[in-house]
Design an enzyme around this catalytic site. Structure first.
Site, PDB file in Angstrom:
ATOM      1  CE  LYS A  11      -3.913  -2.151   2.314  1.00 59.31           C
ATOM      2  NZ  LYS A  11      -4.949  -2.109   3.142  1.00 59.31           N
ATOM      3  CE1 TYR A  51      -9.314  -3.033  -0.196  1.00 55.52           C
ATOM      4  CE2 TYR A  51      -8.399  -1.015  -1.378  1.00 55.52           C
ATOM      5  CZ  TYR A  51      -8.138  -2.479  -0.421  1.00 55.52           C
ATOM      6  OH  TYR A  51      -6.989  -2.671   0.110  1.00 55.52           O
ATOM      7  CG  PHE A  59     -13.595   1.301   6.551  1.00 53.55           C
ATOM      8  CD1 PHE A  59     -13.106   0.345   5.542  1.00 53.55           C
ATOM      9  CD2 PHE A  59     -14.108   0.663   7.423  1.00 53.55           C
ATOM     10  CE1 PHE A  59     -13.243  -0.671   5.158  1.00 53.55           C
ATOM     11  CE2 PHE A  59     -14.234  -0.915   7.232  1.00 53.55           C
ATOM     12  CZ  PHE A  59     -13.915  -1.703   6.032  1.00 53.55           C
ATOM     13  NE  ARG A  87      -6.813 -12.660   5.241  1.00 55.66           N
ATOM     14  CZ  ARG A  87      -7.674 -11.933   5.310  1.00 55.66           C
ATOM     15  NH1 ARG A  87      -7.453 -10.982   4.384  1.00 55.66           N
ATOM     16  NH2 ARG A  87      -8.596 -11.592   5.950  1.00 55.66           N
ATOM     17  CB  THR A  93      -7.446  -5.857   9.492  1.00 60.15           C
ATOM     18  OG1 THR A  93      -7.852  -6.819   8.665  1.00 60.15           O
ATOM     19  CG2 THR A  93      -7.683  -4.675   8.664  1.00 60.15           C
ATOM     20  NE  ARG A 104      -2.411  -5.872   7.188  1.00 55.50           N
ATOM     21  CZ  ARG A 104      -3.520  -6.320   6.708  1.00 55.50           C
ATOM     22  NH1 ARG A 104      -3.806  -7.485   7.334  1.00 55.50           N
ATOM     23  NH2 ARG A 104      -4.190  -6.312   5.610  1.00 55.50           N
ATOM     24  CG  ASN A 114      -3.574  -2.467   6.756  1.00 58.80           C
ATOM     25  OD1 ASN A 114      -3.748  -1.855   5.206  1.00 58.80           O
ATOM     26  ND2 ASN A 114      -4.580  -3.278   6.946  1.00 58.80           N
ATOM     27  CG  HIS A 117      -5.433  -6.392  -0.163  1.00 60.34           C
ATOM     28  ND1 HIS A 117      -6.638  -6.255   0.384  1.00 60.34           N
ATOM     29  CD2 HIS A 117      -5.695  -7.277  -1.209  1.00 60.34           C
ATOM     30  CE1 HIS A 117      -7.658  -7.518  -0.085  1.00 60.34           C
ATOM     31  NE2 HIS A 117      -6.823  -7.751  -1.210  1.00 60.34           N
ATOM     32  CD  GLU A 128      -8.617  -9.125  -3.508  1.00 63.06           C
ATOM     33  OE1 GLU A 128      -9.465  -8.916  -3.081  1.00 63.06           O
ATOM     34  OE2 GLU A 128      -7.623  -9.571  -3.416  1.00 63.06           O
TER      35      GLU A 128
END
Ligand code: CMP
Length: 140
Positions: A11, A51, A59, A87, A93, A104, A114, A117, A128
């Site tokens: 990100k 998204y 958010f 993950r 998250t 993270r 964060n 993704h 995706e």
């Protein structure tokens, strides 16, 4: 695509801090093979589309604004049990709840910024991946 692949996106906060390379290193050292990779930037409309699953969440507007605020590095990754293992590698998250050693915990600052993704299912990994990459941009 099989269940051995997942999709990730480093990100804007992480790219801005100059830790994109360090994150890719941690991903590769965890045994993920890079099938496709590029640096790009989304428009607010593209972020909104990516998204869209979150469009009802409070958010959503801030998320789309942040995700279109700077460069991102999307990638397709391959490894046995890719979605679940990735993950685990990135952690919760909210980085405040992430396990030590996760991406993270190492690189993220907040639930909004964060760092990375990771797809939450095999189906979303395919959707995706197809959002960002053509067949020509993948090694297989
Ligand atoms: P990501 O895995 O990219 O998926 C959706 C993103 O929304 C998530 O990471 C967070 O960065 C962001 N987000 C912001 N607020 C929240 C929240 N309250 N719950 C979940 N995700 C949030």
């Amino acid at each position: 695509m099989t269940g051995n692949r997942t999709f990730t996106m480093i990100k804007p906060d992480a790219i801005e801090k100059g830790v994109g390379g360090a994150i890719l290193k941690q991903i590769q050292e965890a045994g993920f093979k890079i099938i496709a990779l590029k640096q790009t930037k989304m428009s607010p409309e593209q972020a909104g589309k990516f998204y869209f699953i979150h469009c009802e969440r409070p958010f959503y507007a801030d998320l789309c604004s942040f995700m279109s605020s700077g460069a991102i590095i999307p990638a397709i990754l391959e490894k046995e049990n890719a979605v679940e293992d990735f993950r685990k590698l990135i952690g919760a998250t909210n980085p405040a709840n992430a396990e030590p050693g996760t991406i993270r915990k190492n690189f993220a600052e907040s639930i909004d910024k964060n760092a990375i993704h990771g797809s939450d299912s095999n189906d979303n990994a395919i959707i995706e991946s197809n959002f960002f990459f053509s067949e020509l941009e993948r090694i297989s």
